[in-house]
Design a protein around this motif. Structure first.
Motif, PDB file in Angstrom:
ATOM      1  N   ILE A 150      -1.770   3.839  -2.591  1.00  0.00           N
ATOM      2  CA  ILE A 150      -2.834   3.378  -1.670  1.00  0.00           C
ATOM      3  C   ILE A 150      -2.401   2.157  -0.871  1.00  0.00           C
ATOM      4  N   ARG A 151      -1.548   1.317  -1.469  1.00  0.00           N
ATOM      5  CA  ARG A 151      -1.182   0.066  -0.787  1.00  0.00           C
ATOM      6  C   ARG A 151       0.078   0.238   0.066  1.00  0.00           C
ATOM      7  N   SER A 277     -12.491   6.312  -6.587  1.00  0.00           N
ATOM      8  CA  SER A 277     -11.885   6.893  -5.384  1.00  0.00           C
ATOM      9  C   SER A 277     -11.426   8.341  -5.581  1.00  0.00           C
ATOM     10  N   LEU A 337     -17.166  -2.599  -7.824  1.00  0.00           N
ATOM     11  CA  LEU A 337     -16.336  -1.654  -7.079  1.00  0.00           C
ATOM     12  C   LEU A 337     -17.103  -0.391  -6.690  1.00  0.00           C
ATOM     13  N   ARG A 390     -13.634  -9.109  -3.495  1.00  0.00           N
ATOM     14  CA  ARG A 390     -13.786  -7.654  -3.345  1.00  0.00           C
ATOM     15  C   ARG A 390     -14.284  -7.247  -1.967  1.00  0.00           C
ATOM     16  N   PRO A 391     -13.814  -6.107  -1.470  1.00  0.00           N
ATOM     17  CA  PRO A 391     -14.213  -5.629  -0.139  1.00  0.00           C
ATOM     18  C   PRO A 391     -15.263  -4.512  -0.139  1.00  0.00           C
ATOM     19  N   GLU A 392     -15.678  -4.004  -1.298  1.00  0.00           N
ATOM     20  CA  GLU A 392     -16.406  -2.723  -1.308  1.00  0.00           C
ATOM     21  C   GLU A 392     -17.757  -2.781  -0.593  1.00  0.00           C
ATOM     22  N   TYR A 450      -4.989  -6.816  -0.937  1.00  0.00           N
ATOM     23  CA  TYR A 450      -5.937  -5.911  -0.257  1.00  0.00           C
ATOM     24  C   TYR A 450      -6.869  -6.653   0.677  1.00  0.00           C
ATOM     25  N   GLU A 454      -8.519  -5.035   3.983  1.00  0.00           N
ATOM     26  CA  GLU A 454      -9.882  -4.524   3.901  1.00  0.00           C
ATOM     27  C   GLU A 454     -10.962  -5.491   4.407  1.00  0.00           C
ATOM     28  N   THR A 478      -9.025   4.487   1.141  1.00  0.00           N
ATOM     29  CA  THR A 478      -9.729   3.621   0.186  1.00  0.00           C
ATOM     30  C   THR A 478      -9.251   2.178   0.279  1.00  0.00           C
ATOM     31  N   GLU A 479      -8.049   1.979   0.771  1.00  0.00           N
ATOM     32  CA  GLU A 479      -7.464   0.643   0.898  1.00  0.00           C
ATOM     33  C   GLU A 479      -7.656   0.104   2.314  1.00  0.00           C
TER      34      GLU A 479
HETATM   35  C1  DMJ Z   1      -8.604  -1.824  -3.487  1.00  0.00           C
HETATM   36  O1  DMJ Z   1      -7.294  -1.739  -3.921  1.00  0.00           O
HETATM   37  C2  DMJ Z   1      -9.117  -0.462  -3.108  1.00  0.00           C
HETATM   38  O2  DMJ Z   1     -10.293  -0.604  -2.384  1.00  0.00           O
HETATM   39  C3  DMJ Z   1      -9.311   0.406  -4.321  1.00  0.00           C
HETATM   40  O3  DMJ Z   1      -9.848   1.660  -4.004  1.00  0.00           O
HETATM   41  C4  DMJ Z   1     -10.199  -0.251  -5.322  1.00  0.00           C
HETATM   42  N1  DMJ Z   1     -10.050  -1.629  -5.475  1.00  0.00           N
HETATM   43  C5  DMJ Z   1      -9.388  -2.494  -4.572  1.00  0.00           C
HETATM   44  C6  DMJ Z   1     -10.232  -3.603  -4.020  1.00  0.00           C
HETATM   45  O4  DMJ Z   1     -11.246  -4.005  -4.817  1.00  0.00           O
END
Ligand code: DMJ
Length: 489
Positions: A150-151, A277, A337, A390-392, A450, A454, A478-479
């Protein structure tokens, strides 16, 4: 093969049909026939709001603030940790994310498409130069496959799409080739959690669902760009192995053994980590690659989650943990999350449920300006008081705003932004919280990579109306990597 790699057609304007609004009851069975159309993001570039809703600066002002704060974090990284994975902004040191003594320049890779969207072309070129000279895709390191995909795979793909620099795609392909043994040496197709890039040695057979199924967007796009379907096929096989194990209620467990295909934790904990995810990539894989099997699996599994795990007893929509064969409740914890799920529900056609779940998290945000990592949703008591920047929540604000253009999402996203800025900004950038319930908040010493991919990208896209993004068809991983919809001029 062709349908796998064709983006689905979307109607010009998203109007939820009655069938979609009915959500769970409307979905067809696994492998069923015609389903709801793909919800479209609202047409065209958003018109900037010059007269903002009460309490909110104009779009241009918010854009400027978000851009400035992103650069504050970025300069913290480049000043103290350039060439390393992550910065520790309080001590001015660095963190190796994947393996001690190794670097992948992770924050740079994560930042590529954000720098592009913000018009930071010189910084973007500097990062690409570093990656092309120093990124070693075969170094002797045991990497976490999920995080690497993902990264790094996602970041390199987005960097390639942003710049057209073919070396980035070549590095991405070589790196992914060295991740593939995690999938191809598994008797079930479920990937091992770790692989050594140099030797191909695999380890970790107890695999959480997110680690099984969060790769089809990156691997599918890589297959599309290279014409080599091995990546897509590996992802699909992993998904098939898990979906075949769903319960009679169409619920999945939490972790599975890669060698036997048996559940190691059979409880259904969606949409919490470590499964989150897995579901996001069923819909995202369909949206990006047009494979109807992914859509059908998404609809079937989502119908079951909405039917058996929804809990509105507090007046808000939350998702309880349940026994997958009986549906009996077994837990009421909610991870921060999981707040991404509000946006996913919206994108997948359950807009009413997505909006309701977002309001639940907004109620939590009213209580804790920065959300704690974990809650008991019956009381909103924090069960884990930290916050890993956190970005969620911002991710869902962005998704739901794209679907509705409702100013509520801008207001609440700005609330999220100012709380982060007021509480977690330090001279060397931004840092994680150890306790969001104290004033001042307890602070740690890490700016996770992240954050560059994000948090403020979602806000920048909401407020800037940049011409570098296709607001109708763009799609993010997701990232937060833009895997479709970057516009190079
Ligand atoms: C990120 O790496 C991604 O959003 C992942 O899906 C879940 N967690 C982290 C950020 O919280």
């Amino acid at each position: 093969m062709r349908p796998l790699f064709r983006a689905p057609q979307q109607p010009a304007v998203w109007r939820p049909s009655r069938r979609i609004l009915l959500g769970a009851a409307a979905a067809t069975a696994l492998g069923g026939a015609a389903l709801s159309p793909l919800p479209a993001f609202a047409a065209g570039r958003p018109r900037p709001m010059t007269s903002a809703p009460a309490g909110l600066p104009s779009d241009a002002q918010v854009t400027q603030q978000v851009h400035a704060e992103f650069l504050h974090g970025w300069h913290g990284y480049t000043a103290k940790a350039w060439g390393h994975d992550e910065v520790r902004p309080v001590s001015g040191t660095h963190n190796d994310f994947f393996a001690a003594g190794k670097t992948f320049g992770l924050s740079m890779v994560e930042a590529l498409d954000t720098l592009f969207l913000m018009g930071e072309d010189r910084e973007l070129a500097r990062c690409c130069d570093w990656i092309e000279r120093h990124f070693d895709p075969v170094q002797d390191a045991d990497v976490h496959v999920f995080e690497a995909v993902i990264r790094l795979v996602g970041g390199l793909l987005a960097g390639y799409l942003a710049t057209g620099r073919r070396k980035l795609l070549a590095v991405c392909r070589e790196f992914t080739d060295h991740l593939l043994p995690a999938f191809t040496t598994s008797p079930t197709g479920i990937p091992y959690t770790h692989v050594n890039l140099r030797t191909g040695a695999v380890s970790g057979s107890d695999v959480p669902l997110a680690e099984v199924g969060t790769n089809i967007m990156e691997f599918g796009l890589l297959s599309k760009l290279t014409g080599d379907r091995r990546y897509f096929d590996a992802s699909l096989r992993a998904y098939q192995a898990v979906i075949a194990k769903r319960s009679s209620l169409d619920l999945l467990g939490t972790s599975i053994d890669a060698e036997t295909g048996r559940w190691t934790d059979p409880d259904s904990t969606a949409p919490n980590p470590p499964v989150d995810s897995f579901y996001e990539y069923l819909w995202g894989g369909y949206a990006l690659l047009g494979d109807a099997r992914l859509r059908d699996w998404y609809r079937t599994l989502t119908r079951a989650i909405l039917r058996h795990q929804s809990d509105t007893s507090t007046g808000h929509l939350w998702f309880r943990q349940v026994d997958p064969t009986t549906g009996a409740p077994i837990g009421t914890s909610q991870s921060e999350l999981a707040s991404f799920y509000a946006g996913l529900l919206g994108k997948g056609g359950d807009l009413r449920d997505g909006a309701a779940y977002y309001r639940s998290w907004t109620a939590a945000l009213d209580r804790y300006p920065v959300l704690p990592e974990g809650l008991d949703y019956r009381t909103l008591e924090a069960t884990d008081k930290g916050n890993q920047l956190r970005p969620e929540y911002a991710n869902s604000a962005f998704d739901l705003w794209r679907l509705t253009h409702d100013a509520f999402y801008k207001r609440t996203a700005y609330q999220y932004f100012t709380a982060m800025r007021d509480n977690l900004r330090v001279p060397g950038g931004y840092t994680i919280a150890t306790d969001v319930t104290t004033r001042p908040m307890g602070r740690g010493d890490l700016l996770p990579a992240y954050w560059f991919a994000e948090n403020y990208k979602y806000l920048y896209l909401m407020f800037s109306g940049t011409r570098r993004f296709d607001y109708r068809n763009g799609y993010l991983s997701t990232e937060g990597k833009v895997l479709r919809g970057l516009r190079r001029t």
